[in-house]
Design an enzyme around this catalytic site. Sequence first.
Site, short mmCIF file in Angstrom:
data_model
loop_
_atom_site.label_atom_id
_atom_site.label_comp_id
_atom_site.label_asym_id
_atom_site.label_seq_id
_atom_site.Cartn_x
_atom_site.Cartn_y
_atom_site.Cartn_z
N LYS A 1 0.86 -1.20 0.00
CA LYS A 1 0.00 0.00 0.00
C LYS A 1 0.89 1.24 0.00
O LYS A 1 2.06 1.20 0.41
CB LYS A 1 -0.94 0.03 1.20
CG LYS A 1 -0.26 0.07 2.59
CD LYS A 1 0.17 1.44 3.08
CE LYS A 1 0.81 1.41 4.47
NZ LYS A 1 1.61 2.57 4.79
N PRO B 1 9.66 -4.44 -0.08
CA PRO B 1 10.75 -4.15 0.86
C PRO B 1 10.19 -3.94 2.28
O PRO B 1 9.08 -3.43 2.44
CB PRO B 1 11.37 -2.85 0.34
CG PRO B 1 10.68 -2.51 -0.92
CD PRO B 1 9.51 -3.40 -1.12
N GLY C 1 4.13 -6.39 5.80
CA GLY C 1 3.79 -7.36 6.84
C GLY C 1 2.29 -7.35 7.10
O GLY C 1 1.67 -8.41 7.27
N ASP D 1 -2.44 -1.27 10.29
CA ASP D 1 -2.60 -1.18 8.84
C ASP D 1 -3.32 -2.39 8.24
O ASP D 1 -3.65 -2.39 7.06
CB ASP D 1 -1.23 -1.08 8.15
CG ASP D 1 -0.60 0.29 8.33
OD1 ASP D 1 -1.30 1.21 8.82
OD2 ASP D 1 0.59 0.44 7.98
O1 C5P Z 1 -0.31 -1.14 15.03
P1 C5P Z 1 1.12 -1.43 14.72
O2 C5P Z 1 1.67 -2.55 15.58
O3 C5P Z 1 1.37 -1.69 13.27
O4 C5P Z 1 1.93 -0.13 15.08
C1 C5P Z 1 3.32 -0.13 15.19
C2 C5P Z 1 3.76 1.10 15.97
O5 C5P Z 1 3.53 2.27 15.20
C3 C5P Z 1 3.01 1.32 17.27
O6 C5P Z 1 3.61 0.63 18.33
C4 C5P Z 1 3.14 2.83 17.44
O7 C5P Z 1 4.42 3.17 17.94
C5 C5P Z 1 3.09 3.34 16.01
N1 C5P Z 1 1.74 3.76 15.58
C6 C5P Z 1 1.17 4.88 16.14
N2 C5P Z 1 -0.06 5.30 15.72
C7 C5P Z 1 -0.72 4.62 14.76
C8 C5P Z 1 -0.15 3.47 14.18
C9 C5P Z 1 1.09 3.07 14.60
O8 C5P Z 1 1.76 5.53 17.01
N3 C5P Z 1 -1.92 5.05 14.36
#
Ligand code: C5P
Length: 282
Positions: free
Chosen positions: A8, A90, A98, A132
């Site tokens: 994406k 990548p 992922g 995501d």
């Molecule tokens: O949800 P996910 O595990 O993919 O998010 C990874 C990291 O990205 C979170 O631990 C956070 O630090 C950051 N994040 C965030 N706000 C979001 C999405 C991700 O702060 N809306």
Amino acid sequence: MRLFSPAKINLFLRIVSKRPDGYHQLSSVFQAISLGDTLTIDLHDRDELTCSDPHLPRDDSNLVLKATRLFRKKTGYERGFRIHLEKRIPTQAGLGGGSSNAATTLWACAKLANPDIPLNTLKDWGAEIGSDVPFFFSQGTAYCAGRGEIVHHLPSLTQKTVWIVKPAGGLSTPSVYKQLNFGDAVSEKVVRRDLDGFLAGSMSYFNDLEAPAFSLRSDLRALKEVLLEGGFEVVLMSGSGSAFFCLGEGRLPEQEDVEIFPASFISRPLNEWYSESTFSEL
Ligand code: C5P
């Protein structure tokens, strides 16, 4: 079963606020593209994952294995899955590789083991794996809010060519978010105005995570400059980087440490998963 697992890009990404749970409230237009991985998956007595990329972790932190485990937990299903992942997206690039693999795995598990699970349920389960993941249950173009898990479907966008430009080295998402400076934060009203403009067709491509990413890696700012000087109409970092996407015509850099992937926007037909060749047509 063989499934395409698309990357994406974020055509528009505004960070609205920091939430008490540590996540950030965002407002973003996500678009699926034809750069992607291939996932081959069959029923098996236990989970077994192989991958074309030897560097990808194959332990419990792998999002594909998180997805199979979550599927069993939610459904009570007792068998496992044999999965091979052919990796092209990548990593640490802001391209959702992922998350896409996790969404594709959930879709495949349901098709193989329990085809009656509604798409919306799979999407909600996906949010437990990562912010995501739910987007990939849209049809390829969506406005995402909350921490990313609130997905509003948008009509498909046509874009025959988008260039993905990935410099060497990635960026960790949490470290980019940590650099955000809320002193410069825009109000929710401004975000809404910009988003309404974007959706009405006056596309203002924007990514609030560029500045924090550039503060961690000044070479990214320099790469953006090179791409803009090359003549592209739009050059924007995707998600938390380090990859950029370019729209329009332009000169691509010939540096050895920069990978270039041609792609196009794709959409997913209702009741089918994505395929590499489903170019969106308006
Ligand atoms: O949800 P996910 O595990 O993919 O998010 C990874 C990291 O990205 C979170 O631990 C956070 O630090 C950051 N994040 C965030 N706000 C979001 C999405 C991700 O702060 N809306």
